[in-house]
Design a protein around this motif. Structure first.
Motif, PDB file in Angstrom:
ATOM      1  N   UNK A 148       0.802  -1.222   0.000  1.00 31.46           N
ATOM      2  CA  UNK A 148       0.000   0.000   0.000  1.00 31.46           C
ATOM      3  C   UNK A 148       0.835   1.273   0.000  1.00 31.46           C
ATOM      4  N   UNK A 149       2.163   1.099   0.045  1.00 30.12           N
ATOM      5  CA  UNK A 149       3.085   2.232  -0.029  1.00 30.12           C
ATOM      6  C   UNK A 149       2.794   3.294   1.039  1.00 30.12           C
ATOM      7  N   UNK A 150       2.720   2.831   2.276  1.00 26.92           N
ATOM      8  CA  UNK A 150       2.514   3.733   3.400  1.00 26.92           C
ATOM      9  C   UNK A 150       3.069   3.091   4.669  1.00 26.92           C
ATOM     10  N   UNK A 151       3.037   3.853   5.757  1.00 26.18           N
ATOM     11  CA  UNK A 151       3.487   3.343   7.052  1.00 26.18           C
ATOM     12  C   UNK A 151       2.278   2.801   7.804  1.00 26.18           C
ATOM     13  N   UNK A 152       2.415   1.586   8.297  1.00 29.33           N
ATOM     14  CA  UNK A 152       1.358   0.974   9.093  1.00 29.33           C
ATOM     15  C   UNK A 152       1.727   1.142  10.570  1.00 29.33           C
ATOM     16  N   UNK A 153       0.787   1.635  11.349  1.00 34.41           N
ATOM     17  CA  UNK A 153       1.005   1.886  12.766  1.00 34.41           C
ATOM     18  C   UNK A 153       0.113   0.963  13.589  1.00 34.41           C
ATOM     19  N   UNK A 154       0.747   0.162  14.450  1.00 32.05           N
ATOM     20  CA  UNK A 154       0.039  -0.828  15.264  1.00 32.05           C
ATOM     21  C   UNK A 154       0.177  -0.476  16.755  1.00 32.05           C
ATOM     22  N   UNK A 155      -0.563   0.510  17.246  1.00 36.82           N
ATOM     23  CA  UNK A 155      -0.363   0.996  18.613  1.00 36.82           C
ATOM     24  C   UNK A 155      -0.707   0.003  19.711  1.00 36.82           C
ATOM     25  N   UNK A 156      -1.547  -0.998  19.411  1.00 34.50           N
ATOM     26  CA  UNK A 156      -1.945  -1.985  20.426  1.00 34.50           C
ATOM     27  C   UNK A 156      -1.083  -3.248  20.367  1.00 34.50           C
ATOM     28  N   UNK A 157       0.033  -3.174  19.696  1.00 39.84           N
ATOM     29  CA  UNK A 157       0.855  -4.344  19.412  1.00 39.84           C
ATOM     30  C   UNK A 157       1.069  -5.249  20.616  1.00 39.84           C
ATOM     31  N   UNK A 158       1.415  -4.690  21.763  1.00 40.86           N
ATOM     32  CA  UNK A 158       1.760  -5.509  22.935  1.00 40.86           C
ATOM     33  C   UNK A 158       0.656  -5.536  23.991  1.00 40.86           C
ATOM     34  N   UNK A 159      -0.536  -5.120  23.622  1.00 39.82           N
ATOM     35  CA  UNK A 159      -1.654  -5.185  24.564  1.00 39.82           C
ATOM     36  C   UNK A 159      -2.251  -6.586  24.607  1.00 39.82           C
ATOM     37  N   UNK A 160      -2.662  -7.003  25.790  1.00 43.29           N
ATOM     38  CA  UNK A 160      -3.358  -8.276  25.949  1.00 43.29           C
ATOM     39  C   UNK A 160      -4.864  -8.035  25.875  1.00 43.29           C
ATOM     40  N   UNK A 161      -5.618  -9.091  25.690  1.00 42.85           N
ATOM     41  CA  UNK A 161      -7.071  -8.979  25.648  1.00 42.85           C
ATOM     42  C   UNK A 161      -7.594  -8.470  26.990  1.00 42.85           C
ATOM     43  N   UNK A 162      -6.978  -8.916  28.075  1.00 42.38           N
ATOM     44  CA  UNK A 162      -7.388  -8.491  29.411  1.00 42.38           C
ATOM     45  C   UNK A 162      -7.197  -6.981  29.587  1.00 42.38           C
ATOM     46  N   UNK A 163      -6.106  -6.452  29.063  1.00 38.13           N
ATOM     47  CA  UNK A 163      -5.864  -5.011  29.156  1.00 38.13           C
ATOM     48  C   UNK A 163      -6.908  -4.230  28.377  1.00 38.13           C
ATOM     49  N   UNK A 164      -7.289  -4.749  27.218  1.00 37.06           N
ATOM     50  CA  UNK A 164      -8.309  -4.072  26.418  1.00 37.06           C
ATOM     51  C   UNK A 164      -9.655  -4.088  27.141  1.00 37.06           C
ATOM     52  N   UNK A 165      -9.991  -5.218  27.748  1.00 34.81           N
ATOM     53  CA  UNK A 165     -11.257  -5.317  28.478  1.00 34.81           C
ATOM     54  C   UNK A 165     -11.294  -4.328  29.641  1.00 34.81           C
ATOM     55  N   UNK A 166     -10.146  -4.131  30.283  1.00 32.98           N
ATOM     56  CA  UNK A 166     -10.062  -3.166  31.370  1.00 32.98           C
ATOM     57  C   UNK A 166     -10.351  -1.757  30.867  1.00 32.98           C
ATOM     58  N   UNK A 167      -9.783  -1.399  29.721  1.00 30.88           N
ATOM     59  CA  UNK A 167     -10.017  -0.076  29.138  1.00 30.88           C
ATOM     60  C   UNK A 167     -11.475   0.103  28.736  1.00 30.88           C
ATOM     61  N   UNK A 168     -12.075  -0.953  28.184  1.00 30.12           N
ATOM     62  CA  UNK A 168     -13.486  -0.895  27.793  1.00 30.12           C
ATOM     63  C   UNK A 168     -14.358  -0.602  29.007  1.00 30.12           C
ATOM     64  N   UNK A 169     -14.070  -1.271  30.123  1.00 27.90           N
ATOM     65  CA  UNK A 169     -14.859  -1.079  31.334  1.00 27.90           C
ATOM     66  C   UNK A 169     -14.618   0.292  31.960  1.00 27.90           C
ATOM     67  N   UNK A 170     -13.369   0.736  31.953  1.00 26.18           N
ATOM     68  CA  UNK A 170     -13.032   2.032  32.550  1.00 26.18           C
ATOM     69  C   UNK A 170     -13.704   3.193  31.835  1.00 26.18           C
TER      70      UNK A 170
END
Length: 238
Positions: free
Chosen positions: A161-183
């Motif tokens: 695609x000739x662009x930079x791909x940014x993966x900010x959640x690369x090292x997040x676990x599912x548990x960490x995401x669930x915590x953010x959803x609840x917060x």
């Protein structure tokens, strides 16, 4: 490019999610876009990118075979985040017609080749259109989602695609995401709590059984790597 991305990745290692989004916004030029499929990863990113909505464009791909629950969380997201525009890209109707004529309405069950052809028509072609003119593409990819994503970096050069791909959640676990959803009371697809941890098209997604791999519910009738073609290429920072 390789040296530049290496330097930026070194800084990103020590930043929080909010800080990393702000850092990329300040240090990378050009149009920045975020693709959401309304899964838990993308919902978390939507929440944290919302304050930067004037700097990042939001879009989604509607394949025409989505769960109704996905449309429901789409609506809830726009209700919660006032003024947020999420542009929808649809597949070309002629391409869909040609696929159905050659492979059948559900031909993707017959072979991996047919399934990939369906994904190409419904997802890859619309994605290419959505990414036209963009310099940075923000994704919800995480290393623990599959083995072929473990070697990714925060910032990668996407040759296709000739662009930079940014993966900010690369090292997040599912548990960490669930915590953010609840917060933050982030809207979540109602299928998630029913075992649908990775949600795509309705005919190609099922709930996970206990102990199954994260991607096992996608194209469950196939063996091998479970990718649709949007993120299959190994990035190269040259």
């Amino acid at each position: 490019m390789k040296e530049r991305l290496t330097q930026l990745n070194a800084v990103l290692q020590g930043l929080s999610l909010e800080e990393s989004l702000a850092f990329v916004n300040e240090n990378l030029e050009g149009e920045k876009v975020f693709s959401t499929s309304f899964g838990i990863e993308d919902q978390v990113l939507t929440h944290f990118l919302y304050p930067l909505k004037n700097d990042f464009s939001f879009f989604t791909l509607d394949t025409g075979r989505m769960f109704n629950e996905t449309y429901e969380v789409f609506q809830k997201t726009q209700t919660k985040y006032k003024g947020l525009e999420i542009k929808t890209y649809l597949p070309n109707q002629q391409d869909i017609q040609e696929y159905i004529d050659s492979d059948g309405i559900n031909g993707f069950y017959d072979s991996i080749e047919s399934r990939k052809k369906c994904c190409f028509v419904r997802k890859v072609i619309p994605l290419r259109k959505a990414l036209q003119g963009a310099s940075v593409w923000v994704t919800g990819l995480r290393a623990e989602q599959s083995q072929n994503r473990e070697s990714m970096a925060f910032l990668e050069w996407d040759e296709d695609n000739q662009l930079i791909k940014f993966n900010p959640l690369l090292h997040y676990s599912l548990e960490q995401l669930e915590t953010l959803v609840n917060q933050h009371t982030i809207p979540l697809n109602s299928l998630y709590k029913k075992g649908y941890l990775s949600i795509g098209c309705a005919p190609c997604t099922r709930a996970l059984a206990e102990g199954e791999d994260f991607r096992a519910g996608r194209w469950w009738w196939e063996n091998g790597k479970k990718e649709c073609g949007l993120h299959i290429h190994i990035a190269n920072n040259n």
